[in-house]
Design an enzyme around this catalytic site. Structure first.
Site, PDB file in Angstrom:
ATOM      1  N   CYS A  50      -3.248  -5.698   9.206  1.00 18.96           N
ATOM      2  CA  CYS A  50      -2.307  -4.960  10.048  1.00 18.96           C
ATOM      3  C   CYS A  50      -3.125  -3.971  10.858  1.00 18.96           C
ATOM      4  CB  CYS A  50      -1.332  -4.208   9.131  1.00 18.96           C
ATOM      5  SG  CYS A  50      -0.262  -3.022   9.969  1.00 18.96           S
ATOM      6  N   ASP A  69       4.961  -3.480  15.083  1.00 18.32           N
ATOM      7  CA  ASP A  69       5.832  -2.448  14.511  1.00 18.32           C
ATOM      8  C   ASP A  69       7.226  -2.510  15.111  1.00 18.32           C
ATOM      9  OD1 ASP A  69       4.074  -1.435  12.692  1.00 18.32           O
ATOM     10  OD2 ASP A  69       3.372   0.211  13.954  1.00 18.32           O
ATOM     11  N   ASN A  74      -5.176   2.197  12.063  1.00 21.55           N
ATOM     12  CA  ASN A  74      -4.225   2.807  12.987  1.00 21.55           C
ATOM     13  C   ASN A  74      -4.798   3.571  14.166  1.00 21.55           C
ATOM     14  OD1 ASN A  74      -1.611   2.006  12.232  1.00 21.55           O
ATOM     15  ND2 ASN A  74      -1.751   3.240  10.397  1.00 21.55           N
ATOM     16  N   TRP A 111       1.288  -1.340  22.110  1.00 24.90           N
ATOM     17  CA  TRP A 111       1.902  -1.126  20.805  1.00 24.90           C
ATOM     18  C   TRP A 111       3.398  -1.417  20.911  1.00 24.90           C
ATOM     19  CZ3 TRP A 111       5.207   3.148  19.267  1.00 24.90           C
ATOM     20  CH2 TRP A 111       5.525   3.127  17.905  1.00 24.90           C
ATOM     21  N   ARG A 137      -3.906   9.865  16.123  1.00 31.56           N
ATOM     22  CA  ARG A 137      -3.058  10.002  14.947  1.00 31.56           C
ATOM     23  C   ARG A 137      -3.725  10.939  13.930  1.00 31.56           C
ATOM     24  NH1 ARG A 137      -0.397   6.067  10.455  1.00 31.56           N
ATOM     25  NH2 ARG A 137       1.763   6.581  10.862  1.00 31.56           N
ATOM     26  N   ASP A 184       4.258   1.724   1.029  1.00 35.73           N
ATOM     27  CA  ASP A 184       3.467   1.887   2.262  1.00 35.73           C
ATOM     28  C   ASP A 184       2.766   3.236   2.264  1.00 35.73           C
ATOM     29  OD1 ASP A 184       3.037   1.859   5.405  1.00 35.73           O
ATOM     30  OD2 ASP A 184       3.732  -0.145   4.877  1.00 35.73           O
ATOM     31  N   ASP A 185       2.366   3.674   3.422  1.00 33.29           N
ATOM     32  CA  ASP A 185       1.588   4.900   3.645  1.00 33.29           C
ATOM     33  C   ASP A 185       2.210   6.117   2.947  1.00 33.29           C
ATOM     34  OD1 ASP A 185      -0.088   6.762   4.693  1.00 33.29           O
ATOM     35  OD2 ASP A 185       0.381   6.353   6.802  1.00 33.29           O
ATOM     36  N   TRP A 227      -3.681  -4.091   4.560  1.00 25.09           N
ATOM     37  CA  TRP A 227      -4.869  -3.360   5.066  1.00 25.09           C
ATOM     38  C   TRP A 227      -4.576  -2.969   6.504  1.00 25.09           C
ATOM     39  CZ3 TRP A 227     -10.366  -3.880   3.108  1.00 25.09           C
ATOM     40  CH2 TRP A 227     -11.284  -3.287   3.969  1.00 25.09           C
ATOM     41  N   ASP A 228      -4.373  -1.672   6.709  1.00 25.10           N
ATOM     42  CA  ASP A 228      -3.963  -1.186   8.028  1.00 25.10           C
ATOM     43  C   ASP A 228      -5.145  -0.560   8.761  1.00 25.10           C
ATOM     44  OD1 ASP A 228      -2.291  -0.514  10.128  1.00 25.10           O
ATOM     45  OD2 ASP A 228      -0.817   0.505   8.875  1.00 25.10           O
TER      46      ASP A 228
HETATM   47  C1  GLA Z   1       1.178   1.271  10.982  1.00 23.29           C
HETATM   48  C2  GLA Z   1       1.787   0.003  10.446  1.00 23.29           C
HETATM   49  C3  GLA Z   1       3.134   0.312   9.849  1.00 23.29           C
HETATM   50  C4  GLA Z   1       2.998   1.348   8.761  1.00 23.29           C
HETATM   51  C5  GLA Z   1       2.323   2.586   9.307  1.00 23.29           C
HETATM   52  C6  GLA Z   1       2.004   3.576   8.200  1.00 23.29           C
HETATM   53  O1  GLA Z   1       1.857   1.733  12.095  1.00 23.29           O
HETATM   54  O2  GLA Z   1       1.882  -0.972  11.437  1.00 23.29           O
HETATM   55  O3  GLA Z   1       3.708  -0.866   9.347  1.00 23.29           O
HETATM   56  O4  GLA Z   1       2.259   0.814   7.699  1.00 23.29           O
HETATM   57  O5  GLA Z   1       1.119   2.276   9.972  1.00 23.29           O
HETATM   58  O6  GLA Z   1       1.355   4.701   8.657  1.00 23.29           O
END
Ligand code: GLA
Length: 753
Positions: free
Chosen positions: A531, A553, A485, A204, A448, A371-372, A482-483
């Site tokens: 993403c 990131d 994580n 990461w 997470r 974003d989130d 579209w993430d």
């Molecule tokens: C990931 C993405 C970031 C952001 C966060 C939000 O880490 O890579 O760009 O969108 O999630 O939780």
């Protein structure tokens, strides 16, 4: 481009403009043998290349000693345990528990065009510009058929291969391995120097760094068992001649169009031959085929270049730009966006977003991406995933009101989702705890603070898709991120029987593809970016659905030099998500100039990820010019040929790359001086890809400094508006600007005069 079968010699020959790929059907048995893959050849009989014609010296004098032959034979589709002790490409287990397999040639067909792969991303081309060869092999004992399909395109040198396995027998079988690519070759280049293995590895915030290693005896390679491509490895194997440079020498590249678990290996055997295999990771994989059922393995890409790494890069870029990426955004300039993640994290509301939008509009930015944190109960990363309903405590008056207000300012609006996930603290989880991937009676691992949804299940996919689609329909949303994580663990699906649990990871990937396919069909106008915690899903599979992918990131421009170098080895710049961040950078704490951050981000999709209401007046004032640079050069950056000139990863001092228009009338060079050294006269860099006979005007377009008070007038040692011939630039070189300081950069423009 041509594909032919030479009946008399029983040879298949696949030709592109510069590459040949040759196979033969074995004389006495019907094995399909690999003969040759490399520089294009004329049509002579190449059977003399078959290694088994001179089997190795063994004590056995038995002329029918098949093991002797299979030990060294170059297999196109190696089976299991039949005398070839190298890695097999396919394993099929019968009801009786056996895995012996001898796929024999049965028939073939050659046709114009290319068929799509059911449920999987794959390259495509026009009927006239594409040719395919489908070879059918069959094991005569267990009656399992293998369709190997090879395709080539008129305009690139890549050879594609995929495989379909069909159970024609009367009993169920279990496919335990189905590697898409398998190529046998020598261990040394044309100068008898052993290939080096090139892979793209990382973690990461440090994705896809280029790494070389010697190829030793036995196995070496790359893999993922994380349920996604991963930050750590890329489904890519490069074989690079030690004498290869960026512009000359032999290089092979193998890449898999897939987004799930993979394994790629290079095996060097006792006879100094290499077997290169790449496909779905056989660990945690198997697929039961009932009589009549089939399994489709993903498509693999094979590239040969004798124009060094750069030649390989050009083939991958053109292949992906022209034959993999789809949709209306593929060839279009993307709006310059501002994303609020590093600006606010979870701490925002509509007022904060509108303040960012107003300031952004003033500076010429074209889209706000929320974003989130806008949905469910999500003020931290501990809850809310799965509840895709806008949180009106933050977005007061609802999403449509916010989007309308942003639109009224003259900005587009984009939004973030993480559709594959579920928080234990969410209404969705409380309603459907069995929808998370988990093993009964075991506490699943949280990462997470979240679990992964079981996308192998249709009801899960449909429920989540409907929530996402409802949000997209509720307002004028023009971009979606579209993430994803976390990785997959605790491999267990409540919907699969004991026999089928090992199908989960692949079924998950197919479920993901189905959702993204639906999304792109239902919302074709939406600009779609994939993403995964930064760049863990930067893979060719994802490019089939989204024309761009978030690269990492880590937006620090120095770290990005290495990340973007590795990424652009295979992926066109048009696909690389890149933003200007705030300083000190949130990951490494480094302070770099605003202009250098922009110069590095201009090599990708370009945007900003900072609180524009809090940066200095001077930085804000610089944005309109940066946006103008983006508009001026993005057509060139998206469409041109990319050349790597110098690598900070190698020299630890500076980085340099270039994009040249296809007609060679124009080029943009990016030079980043990471570290200054006193009086360094070595930085005279040769500029490739130009026309040696044309004359170019050479200008410094944009420079990046560290402190605002510094003098920014930088001229090139060749003068402010020099005119230079292509041959001088290409063969004698261009001295780089003499910067006094670190983290300095320049964009240098060449234009034919
Ligand atoms: C990931 C993405 C970031 C952001 C966060 C939000 O880490 O890579 O760009 O969108 O999630 O939780």
């Amino acid at each position: 481009m041509n594909i032919r079968y030479f009946e008399k010699d029983r040879i298949f020959k696949i030709d592109t403009d510069h590459v040949s790929y040759v196979m033969a059907v074995m004389d006495d048995q019907q094995f399909l043998e690999h003969v040759y893959f490399g520089r294009r050849l004329g049509d002579s009989d190449l059977r003399y290349l078959l290694r088994h014609q001179e089997p190795p010296f063994l004590a056995s004098q038995n002329p029918g000693d098949r093991g002797k032959v299979l030990l060294v034979m170059q297999h196109e589709l190696p089976g299991e345990l039949t005398g070839d002790h190298r890695e097999g490409a396919v394993t099929v287990r019968t009801q009786a528990g056996h895995t012996a397999l001898q796929p024999y040639y049965v028939s073939h067909r050659i046709y114009r065009g290319k068929e799509s792969l059911p449920g999987l991303p794959a390259t495509f081309g026009s009927e006239e510009g594409t040719m395919s060869l489908e070879i059918t092999l069959e094991d005569p004992v267990i009656h399992v058929r293998f369709l190997l399909t090879y395709s080539v395109f008129e305009d690139t040198d890549a050879v594609m291969r995929s495989m379909r396995i069909i159970n024609d027998g009367g009993q169920p079988v279990r496919v335990e391995k189905a590697l898409s690519l398998s190529t046998d070759m020598g261990c040394a280049d044309g100068d008898q120097r052993p290939w080096r293995l090139l892979t793209l590895d990382g973690m990461w915030v440090r994705e896809r760094h280029m790494n070389y290693r010697e190829i030793g005896y036995g196995f070496q390679g790359v893999s993922s068992n994380r349920g996604e491509t991963s930050h750590q490895e890329q489904p890519f194997l490069g074989l690079v001649s030690p004498s290869a440079t960026q512009h000359a020498g032999e290089v092979y590249g193998f890449h898999l169009i897939y987004s799930g678990n993979f394994r790629g290996q290079v095996e060097r055997d006792a006879y100094d031959a290499l077997r290169v295999t790449l496909g779905i990771n056989p660990d945690r994989f198997s697929f039961v085929l009932q009589p009549g059922e089939s399994f489709q393995a993903p498509e693999g890409v094979m590239v040969y270049s004798r124009e060094g790494l750069g030649g390989m890069t050009h083939t991958f870029h053109d292949l992906y730009r022209n034959h993999l990426i789809r949709g209306i955004w593929r060839d279009k300039k993307r709006p310059v966006l501002i994303n609020n993640w590093e600006a606010t994290y979870f701490d925002f509301d509509n007022e904060k977003l509108l303040a960012i939008a107003r300031e952004a509009k003033e500076c010429g930015i074209e889209m706000l991406v929320m974003d989130d944190g806008w949905f469910g109960k999500r003020d931290l990363d501990v809850s809310g995933l799965g509840d895709w309903v806008v949180n009106e405590n933050k977005i007061r008056g609802g999403l449509k009101k916010l989007v309308d207000e942003v639109n009224a300012l003259g900005l587009k609006f984009g939004i973030w989702f993480e559709p594959e996930m579920i928080s234990p603290d969410s209404d969705l989880y409380r309603a459907h705890p069995d929808w998370a991937i988990r093993v009964p009676d075991r506490e699943p691992c949280q990462m997470r603070n979240q679990y992964v949804l079981d996308l192998s299940r249709k009801e899960v996919r449909d429920t989540v898709y409907d929530m996402v689609a409802a949000v997209l329909r509720s307002a004028n949303i023009e971009y979606l991120k579209w993430d994803m994580n976390r990785t997959l663990t605790d491999f267990g699906s409540a919907a699969l029987g004991a026999e089928n649990q090992d199908e989960l990871c692949h079924r998950y990937c197919l479920g993901l593809y189905e959702m993204q396919d639906r999304l792109t069909r239902d919302f074709p106008h939406i600009l779609f970016e994939n993403c995964s915690g930064g760049g863990a899903r930067f893979d060719p599979g994802m490019l089939y659905y989204s024309p761009q992918i978030w690269c990492s990131d880590d937006m620090d421009p120095v770290e990005r030099l290495m990340i973007q170098e590795g990424t652009s080895l295979l992926y066109p710049l048009s696909t690389m998500g890149a933003h200007v961040c705030v300083v000190p950078n949130h990951v490494v704490g480094r302070v770099t100039s605003f202009a250098t951050r922009a110069n590095v981000a201009l090599a990708g999709t370009f945007g900003y990820e900072l609180d524009i209401t809090k940066i200095s007046e001077e930085e804000r004032a610089a944005i309109p010019n940066q946006v103008a640079l983006y508009h001026k050069y993005n057509d060139l950056i998206r469409r041109g040929d990319y050349y790597r000139i110098a690598s900070y990863r190698e020299n630890h001092l500076y980085d340099c790359y270039e994009v040249v228009s296809k007609d060679r009338t124009e080029a943009l060079i990016t030079y980043v001086q990471v570290l200054n050294v006193p009086d360094d006269r070595s930085r005279i860099l040769r500029i490739p890809g130009l026309d040696p006979d044309r004359e170019y005007a050479v200008t410094v377009e944009h420079t990046g400094f560290t402190a605002p008070e510094e003098d920014r007038t930088v001229t090139l040692p060749v003068g402010p508006r020099a005119r230079m011939r292509g041959d001088a630039l290409m063969y004698a070189g261009l001295p780089m600007p003499d910067f006094r300081g670190d983290f300095r950069s320049a964009l240098i423009h060449l234009e034919e005069v």
